[in-house]
Design a protein around this motif. Sequence first.
Motif, PDB file in Angstrom:
ATOM      1  N   VAL A 170       0.840  -1.203   0.000  1.00 13.80           N
ATOM      2  CA  VAL A 170       0.000   0.000   0.000  1.00 13.80           C
ATOM      3  C   VAL A 170       0.875   1.255   0.000  1.00 13.80           C
ATOM      4  O   VAL A 170       0.630   2.209  -0.751  1.00 13.80           O
TER       5      VAL A 170
ATOM      6  N   GLN B 191       1.150   4.259  -2.890  1.00 10.87           N
ATOM      7  CA  GLN B 191       1.018   5.687  -2.594  1.00 10.87           C
ATOM      8  C   GLN B 191       2.254   6.462  -3.043  1.00 10.87           C
ATOM      9  O   GLN B 191       2.149   7.570  -3.583  1.00 10.87           O
TER      10      GLN B 191
ATOM     11  N   ARG C 128       2.123   6.920  -6.776  1.00  9.98           N
ATOM     12  CA  ARG C 128       1.170   7.999  -7.081  1.00  9.98           C
ATOM     13  C   ARG C 128       1.830   9.360  -6.893  1.00  9.98           C
ATOM     14  O   ARG C 128       1.757  10.228  -7.761  1.00  9.98           O
TER      15      ARG C 128
ATOM     16  N   LEU D 264      -6.420  -1.130  -3.433  1.00 12.36           N
ATOM     17  CA  LEU D 264      -5.553  -0.011  -3.790  1.00 12.36           C
ATOM     18  C   LEU D 264      -6.289   1.080  -4.566  1.00 12.36           C
ATOM     19  O   LEU D 264      -5.748   2.176  -4.732  1.00 12.36           O
TER      20      LEU D 264
ATOM     21  N   ASP E 134      -6.285   4.345  -2.880  1.00 11.54           N
ATOM     22  CA  ASP E 134      -5.010   4.993  -2.560  1.00 11.54           C
ATOM     23  C   ASP E 134      -4.246   5.478  -3.781  1.00 11.54           C
ATOM     24  O   ASP E 134      -3.142   5.983  -3.637  1.00 11.54           O
ATOM     25  N   THR E 135      -4.823   5.337  -4.950  1.00 13.18           N
ATOM     26  CA  THR E 135      -4.043   5.553  -6.163  1.00 13.18           C
ATOM     27  C   THR E 135      -4.527   6.722  -7.013  1.00 13.18           C
ATOM     28  O   THR E 135      -4.076   6.876  -8.159  1.00 13.18           O
TER      29      THR E 135
END
Length: 340
Positions: free
Chosen positions: A25, A29, A32, A62, A65-66
Amino acid sequence: MKFGVFLMPQHPRSDDPVRRFRETVLLAQAARDAGFDCVAAGHHYLSPPYQSLQSVPLLSRLAADTGSMDLCLSVLLLALLNPVQVAEDLASLDIMSEGRLVFGVGIGYREIEYEGFGMKRQDRVPRMLEALELIKRLWTEEAVTHEGRFFQVHDATCTIRPVQKPFPPIWIAANADQAVVRTARMGLPWFINPHAALPTIERQWQRYKQALAEANQPMPSQRPIALELHIGDSREQAVETARPFLMEKYNAYAEWGQDKALPGEENFRVSFDELARDRFVLGTPDEAIEAIEERIRRLESNYIIFRLGWPGMDVARVRRVIELMGERVLPHFHGKYGRG
């Protein structure tokens, strides 16, 4: 141009899986924030010496979070699976991500997976093709009747359909020459593997383009390639950091028979220098830029997904490479070619 990070939730079975998931995770992040356009995850079952999270639930987690990044199945072993479940699971993921799914498709190459799913190796190509056709119909038709060799439905309506119309991008992973030609004849992007050496891939790319022309198919707008890459302050540092992890990973591939699925006389049981030649990108950020530019030139690639770390590698090392890519490599290509 688009650039992605192939996440590696695959790790030694002795590692704490919860810790490794949390690290995955964090890496998503970090990708990104570094300016990458995509996160990708692979798909295997029954895969000692590694443990691995399954790709569909992982990418679903995900999605939150992306940001706007694509979520790429890289690749889903469709020949093993039921197309009705795949159609509804992936439509759900496309909706949960608000239209960010990329549907990478493959047939696999491992006997233990075929046996585990009750199928025969010789059926893998026709099963994949029939399943893919049925999935597309379920995503686009109101009531589907299909009487195939492997699958049957009658007056079936998909419970949920993707955001992307008519359906998410479909990429086909192909190793053998005949599979590359078949992909071209379907008019679909060939998702180029990271395992074959560049001269082999370049020869196959020319055959792919020839087959597109023969089938009167246009060049796909997305031309994806996967690439093993690690960068550091010097080439020597990048090589020494990556060497033990890449060697272990490719030894596992040799045990699984991945090299025998490639064209020619590929053999992963060779010295690291021979394995890395024309296959891995290991060096400084400037050397990485040069190697990526070469692949853009020789393979006309415009969507590159990098695997920056391998099973067992410390998360801090992988995160640092992601950050270096964002600081030193991606700006070169975004300035020259623009964002995807």
